[in-house]
Design a protein around this motif. Structure first.
Motif, PDB file in Angstrom:
ATOM      1  N   ALA A 176       0.834  -1.208   0.000  1.00  0.00           N
ATOM      2  CA  ALA A 176       0.000   0.000   0.000  1.00  0.00           C
ATOM      3  C   ALA A 176       0.867   1.255   0.000  1.00  0.00           C
ATOM      4  O   ALA A 176       0.546   2.239  -0.690  1.00  0.00           O
ATOM      5  N   ARG A 177       1.960   1.239   0.743  1.00  0.00           N
ATOM      6  CA  ARG A 177       2.877   2.386   0.730  1.00  0.00           C
ATOM      7  C   ARG A 177       3.500   2.568  -0.646  1.00  0.00           C
ATOM      8  O   ARG A 177       3.660   3.698  -1.114  1.00  0.00           O
ATOM      9  N   LYS A 178       3.858   1.468  -1.298  1.00  0.00           N
ATOM     10  CA  LYS A 178       4.396   1.572  -2.657  1.00  0.00           C
ATOM     11  C   LYS A 178       3.379   2.219  -3.585  1.00  0.00           C
ATOM     12  O   LYS A 178       3.725   3.061  -4.414  1.00  0.00           O
ATOM     13  N   ALA A 179       2.128   1.819  -3.456  1.00  0.00           N
ATOM     14  CA  ALA A 179       1.074   2.400  -4.296  1.00  0.00           C
ATOM     15  C   ALA A 179       0.934   3.892  -4.033  1.00  0.00           C
ATOM     16  O   ALA A 179       0.746   4.677  -4.974  1.00  0.00           O
ATOM     17  N   LEU A 180       1.028   4.310  -2.781  1.00  0.00           N
ATOM     18  CA  LEU A 180       0.935   5.740  -2.465  1.00  0.00           C
ATOM     19  C   LEU A 180       2.113   6.514  -3.035  1.00  0.00           C
ATOM     20  O   LEU A 180       1.942   7.614  -3.576  1.00  0.00           O
ATOM     21  N   VAL A 181       3.299   5.965  -2.949  1.00  0.00           N
ATOM     22  CA  VAL A 181       4.479   6.627  -3.525  1.00  0.00           C
ATOM     23  C   VAL A 181       4.319   6.754  -5.034  1.00  0.00           C
ATOM     24  O   VAL A 181       4.556   7.817  -5.618  1.00  0.00           O
ATOM     25  N   VAL A 182       3.874   5.692  -5.679  1.00  0.00           N
ATOM     26  CA  VAL A 182       3.671   5.724  -7.128  1.00  0.00           C
ATOM     27  C   VAL A 182       2.564   6.712  -7.482  1.00  0.00           C
ATOM     28  O   VAL A 182       2.683   7.453  -8.468  1.00  0.00           O
ATOM     29  N   LEU A 183       1.524   6.764  -6.688  1.00  0.00           N
ATOM     30  CA  LEU A 183       0.436   7.724  -6.933  1.00  0.00           C
ATOM     31  C   LEU A 183       0.963   9.145  -6.947  1.00  0.00           C
ATOM     32  O   LEU A 183       0.700   9.913  -7.872  1.00  0.00           O
ATOM     33  N   PHE A 184       1.733   9.504  -5.932  1.00  0.00           N
ATOM     34  CA  PHE A 184       2.236  10.877  -5.852  1.00  0.00           C
ATOM     35  C   PHE A 184       3.275  11.167  -6.926  1.00  0.00           C
ATOM     36  O   PHE A 184       3.277  12.260  -7.495  1.00  0.00           O
ATOM     37  N   THR A 185       4.148  10.221  -7.231  1.00  0.00           N
ATOM     38  CA  THR A 185       5.169  10.497  -8.238  1.00  0.00           C
ATOM     39  C   THR A 185       4.624  10.500  -9.655  1.00  0.00           C
ATOM     40  O   THR A 185       5.167  11.190 -10.513  1.00  0.00           O
ATOM     41  N   SER A 186       3.570   9.771  -9.924  1.00  0.00           N
ATOM     42  CA  SER A 186       3.044   9.727 -11.283  1.00  0.00           C
ATOM     43  C   SER A 186       2.016  10.813 -11.565  1.00  0.00           C
ATOM     44  O   SER A 186       1.792  11.158 -12.720  1.00  0.00           O
ATOM     45  N   THR A 187       1.358  11.339 -10.546  1.00  0.00           N
ATOM     46  CA  THR A 187       0.315  12.329 -10.808  1.00  0.00           C
ATOM     47  C   THR A 187       0.766  13.755 -10.545  1.00  0.00           C
ATOM     48  O   THR A 187       0.149  14.693 -11.057  1.00  0.00           O
ATOM     49  N   LEU A 188       1.817  13.934  -9.771  1.00  0.00           N
ATOM     50  CA  LEU A 188       2.319  15.301  -9.540  1.00  0.00           C
ATOM     51  C   LEU A 188       3.178  15.734 -10.717  1.00  0.00           C
ATOM     52  O   LEU A 188       3.996  14.994 -11.209  1.00  0.00           O
ATOM     53  N   SER A 189       2.950  16.938 -11.167  1.00  0.00           N
ATOM     54  CA  SER A 189       3.778  17.462 -12.251  1.00  0.00           C
ATOM     55  C   SER A 189       4.611  18.628 -11.705  1.00  0.00           C
ATOM     56  O   SER A 189       4.123  19.466 -10.968  1.00  0.00           O
ATOM     57  N   PHE A 190       5.840  18.638 -12.102  1.00  0.00           N
ATOM     58  CA  PHE A 190       6.759  19.669 -11.614  1.00  0.00           C
ATOM     59  C   PHE A 190       7.082  20.652 -12.701  1.00  0.00           C
ATOM     60  O   PHE A 190       7.160  20.377 -13.823  1.00  0.00           O
TER      61      PHE A 190
END
Length: 133
Positions: free
Chosen positions: A119-133
């Motif tokens: 679940a933590r991996k999924a949360l990390v992937v969620l934030f890294t894939s949906t946040l745009s810099f």
């Protein structure tokens, strides 16, 4: 035989989990291009309209429910179902041997901790894939 097949499926799911989770969340990641919001990984697909809705309903949501959420929930189900046999004293227990990689490094009362790790991996992937810099 069935037990080895289940273990093989879980190992494959664990290996593919971060990348397939990333692919699932990327369909929800939109950027603005020339005044139109578009899917970051496929700029020819606008983040609105029936084509996008079809992609979300046909690919992203089923993948989200069955894979991103289903793998950790399935893992918890398997570990709870076999909980009494996970830390059995006999070393010949096939369930203990087959599922050792899921619970063996944790104390007996933390037997489902690997699901939390997923679940933590999924949360990390969620934030890294949906946040745009």
């Amino acid at each position: 035989m069935l037990l080895q097949l289940g273990v093989t499926v879980f190992v494959v799911l664990f290996v593919l989990y971060p990348s397939l989770t990333d692919e699932t969340f990327l369909l929800f990641s939109c950027v603005e291009v020339d005044g139109t919001r578009r899917v970051r990984e496929s700029l020819d697909l606008a983040c609105e309209g029936t084509r996008y809705l079809t992609a979300v309903l046909g690919q992203a949501l089923p993948s989200l429910f069955f894979y991103v959420l289903g793998v950790p929930v399935g893992l918890v189900y398997v570990l709870v179902h076999f909980r009494s046999r996970l830390h059995a004293e006999d070393d010949d227990n096939p369930v203990t041997q087959a599922l050792w990689f899921l619970h063996g490094d944790y104390q007996p009362h933390l037997f489902c901790y690997e699901a939390w790790v997923l679940a933590r991996k999924a949360l990390v992937v969620l934030f890294t894939s949906t946040l745009s810099f």
